[in-house]
Design an enzyme around this catalytic site. Structure first.
Site, PDB file in Angstrom:
ATOM      1  N   GLY A   1      20.617   1.401  32.484  1.00 18.79           N
ATOM      2  CA  GLY A   1      21.703   2.378  32.393  1.00 18.79           C
ATOM      3  C   GLY A   1      22.545   2.174  31.153  1.00 18.79           C
ATOM      4  N   GLY A   2      23.864   2.155  31.326  1.00 14.34           N
ATOM      5  CA  GLY A   2      24.769   1.968  30.197  1.00 14.34           C
ATOM      6  C   GLY A   2      24.523   0.664  29.466  1.00 14.34           C
TER       7      GLY A   2
ATOM      8  N   GLN B   1      16.445   2.865  30.742  1.00 17.85           N
ATOM      9  CA  GLN B   1      16.849   3.708  31.867  1.00 17.85           C
ATOM     10  C   GLN B   1      17.296   2.865  33.060  1.00 17.85           C
ATOM     11  OE1 GLN B   1      16.846   6.968  31.319  1.00 17.85           O
ATOM     12  NE2 GLN B   1      17.655   7.573  33.315  1.00 17.85           N
TER      13      GLN B   1
ATOM     14  N   GLU C   1       0.706   0.911  10.376  1.00 14.66           N
ATOM     15  CA  GLU C   1      -0.740   0.690  10.449  1.00 14.66           C
ATOM     16  C   GLU C   1      -1.482   1.902  10.989  1.00 14.66           C
ATOM     17  OE1 GLU C   1       0.432  -1.697   8.800  1.00 14.66           O
ATOM     18  OE2 GLU C   1       0.622  -3.248  10.309  1.00 14.66           O
TER      19      GLU C   1
ATOM     20  N   ILE D   1       7.737  -1.836   2.102  1.00 13.23           N
ATOM     21  CA  ILE D   1       6.864  -3.014   2.067  1.00 13.23           C
ATOM     22  C   ILE D   1       7.551  -4.185   2.785  1.00 13.23           C
ATOM     23  CG2 ILE D   1       5.498  -4.530   0.618  1.00 13.23           C
ATOM     24  CD1 ILE D   1       4.795  -1.486   0.481  1.00 13.23           C
TER      25      ILE D   1
ATOM     26  N   ALA E   1       3.033   8.610  -0.138  1.00 13.99           N
ATOM     27  CA  ALA E   1       1.680   8.224   0.305  1.00 13.99           C
ATOM     28  C   ALA E   1       1.787   7.208   1.427  1.00 13.99           C
ATOM     29  CB  ALA E   1       0.881   7.646  -0.857  1.00 13.99           C
TER      30      ALA E   1
ATOM     31  N   THR F   1      -0.328   6.105  12.117  1.00 14.78           N
ATOM     32  CA  THR F   1       0.458   6.717  13.184  1.00 14.78           C
ATOM     33  C   THR F   1      -0.404   6.971  14.419  1.00 14.78           C
ATOM     34  OG1 THR F   1      -0.060   8.970  12.476  1.00 14.78           O
ATOM     35  CG2 THR F   1       1.871   7.911  11.463  1.00 14.78           C
ATOM     36  N   SER F   2       0.258   7.241  15.536  1.00 15.75           N
ATOM     37  CA  SER F   2      -0.480   7.562  16.764  1.00 15.75           C
ATOM     38  C   SER F   2      -1.371   8.773  16.549  1.00 15.75           C
ATOM     39  CB  SER F   2       0.498   7.817  17.914  1.00 15.75           C
ATOM     40  OG  SER F   2       1.118   6.615  18.312  1.00 15.75           O
TER      41      SER F   2
ATOM     42  N   LEU G   1       0.827  -1.209   0.000  1.00 15.19           N
ATOM     43  CA  LEU G   1       0.000   0.000   0.000  1.00 15.19           C
ATOM     44  C   LEU G   1       0.863   1.262   0.000  1.00 15.19           C
ATOM     45  CD1 LEU G   1      -2.793   1.413   0.315  1.00 15.19           C
ATOM     46  CD2 LEU G   1      -2.513   1.153   2.794  1.00 15.19           C
TER      47      LEU G   1
END
Length: 378
Positions: A332-333, A329, A356, A153, A126, A358-359, A121
């Site tokens: 950490g490293g 977080q 599918e 795709i 687009a 976007t937010s 799609l």
């Protein structure tokens, strides 16, 4: 009521996931899903999970399929993506929308995994605005001639069948294009943030002649009837993918916090770390329940199932981003290093806020639903 898939299916899924998880980082680095993984999924019947039994599938309910998706998605996001693309976006859509002739021709092979399908799609210009596609079709006797360029795709690199969307003066139609048809060119893509092992590629169509029998649902049905239906199925799968990633990240942060010592104490005893864990436990539980609600409504064919799916997809994908970020977080490293799964989970989670729909697209649709449903009349 037991919402889990049949015991034999779950046993196969859990055994498959246990072998899959240690290989996920390898797939991510190699940017490819090995053929043996695809074959194992096919042999277990997972690629036909939502295809009716009469066409060779497992015939799982939406809830059962969600449970399966979470188990596989927690082990490897790219492997889960094959379920979303091949099973939800294409096979399930054809089972529900296509003519009997198309189902007879394609579904047994798709359900068994003898052929892999992808959903063509998106284009360079687009994405969420799918109606702006530039791929064109022209009817020529008993064939349709397709010209265009699809991008982003997933699994196009290994697919045998493409569900392609094209337009003729704004009239969008859907076609099944076989890889071996003359004029089909595949250009592999790499360097993605996540979903690196999904064999993503561009699909170039140059005067590809497609038989009229491969037109799905008739001229003009491509966007409103086929694409929208498929995307709703894809969003449901992605909602469960968010739960899978968030659950995996939760397990990583809890395991690490229970073992890692700083300042003479295990970091799991530090209140600010506990807050991140508490929030993660709560949000993962909430996301899973939203997915279950959407699954029940889809099974009942409720008129509000689409809205429930959009809500689940939106919430679950944002939860996945927050929980995977907190996992990095807490580690950490080590969380920034690919020697631990946290950094890969973090990258994969961001993808879910984009694919599918976007937010931001989900927020718009959910807002429209809210204004229609909850605004007092009069």
């Amino acid at each position: 009521m037991d919402d889990r898939p049949p015991a034999s299916v779950m046993a196969r899924a859990e055994a498959f996931a246990a072998d899959l998880a240690p290989r996920a980082a390898e797939f991510d680095r190699a940017e490819r899903l090995p053929r043996d993984v695809v074959e194992q999924m096919a042999d277990a019947g997972f690629l036909g999970a939502r295809v009716p039994v009469e066409w060779g599938g497992l015939g799982l309910s939406p809830l059962e399929y969600g449970e399966l998706t979470e188990v596989i998605g927690k082990a490897c996001a790219s492997t889960r993506a094959l379920l979303t693309v091949h099973t939800s976006l294409v096979a399930e859509t054809l089972a529900d929308r296509a003519s009997r002739r198309i189902r007879e021709k394609y579904l047994p092979d798709l359900a068994s995994g003898r052929r892999i399908a992808c959903f063509a799609l998106s284009e360079a210009e687009a994405g969420s605005d799918a109606a702006a596609m530039s791929t064109r079709y022209l009817q020529k006797g008993d064939t349709f001639v397709l010209d265009g360029h699809k991008k982003w795709i997933s699994f196009a690199g290994i697919a045998d069948v493409f569900l392609v969307f094209a337009a003729d003066n704004g009239v969008v139609s859907a076609f099944l294009v076989d890889r071996e048809m003359p004029g089909v060119e595949i250009r592999p893509m790499s360097g993605m943030l996540g979903n690196r092992a999904t064999h993503m590629a561009e699909v170039v169509l140059s005067a590809v002649e497609v038989p009229a029998e491969n037109l799905v649902c008739g001229i003009g049905s491509g966007f409103a009837f086929v694409a929208n239906s498929a995307l709703s199925r894809g969003r449901y799968s992605i909602a469960w993918a968010g739960v899978a990633l968030a659950q995996a990240a939760l397990e990583e942060m809890c395991t690490y916090a229970a073992r890692r010592e700083q300042f003479g104490s295990r970091i799991g005893s530090f209140q600010l770390v506990q807050k991140m864990i508490a929030d993660a436990v709560t949000e993962v539980s909430a996301a899973r329940e939203l997915c279950r609600k959407a699954g029940r409504m889809r099974a009942e064919r409720s008129p509000e199932a689409i809205a429930a799916t959009n809500i689940a997809k939106y919430f679950s994908s944002t939860v996945a981003c927050r929980v995977t970020s907190d996992a990095v977080q807490v580690l950490g490293g080590n969380g920034c290093w690919n020697g631990y799964p946290a950094e890969r989970l973090f990258r994969e989670a961001k993808i879910l806020e984009i694919i599918e729909g976007t937010s931001q697209v989900q927020q718009t649709m959910i807002s429209d639903f809210g204004l229609t449903t909850f605004a007092r009349k009069g």
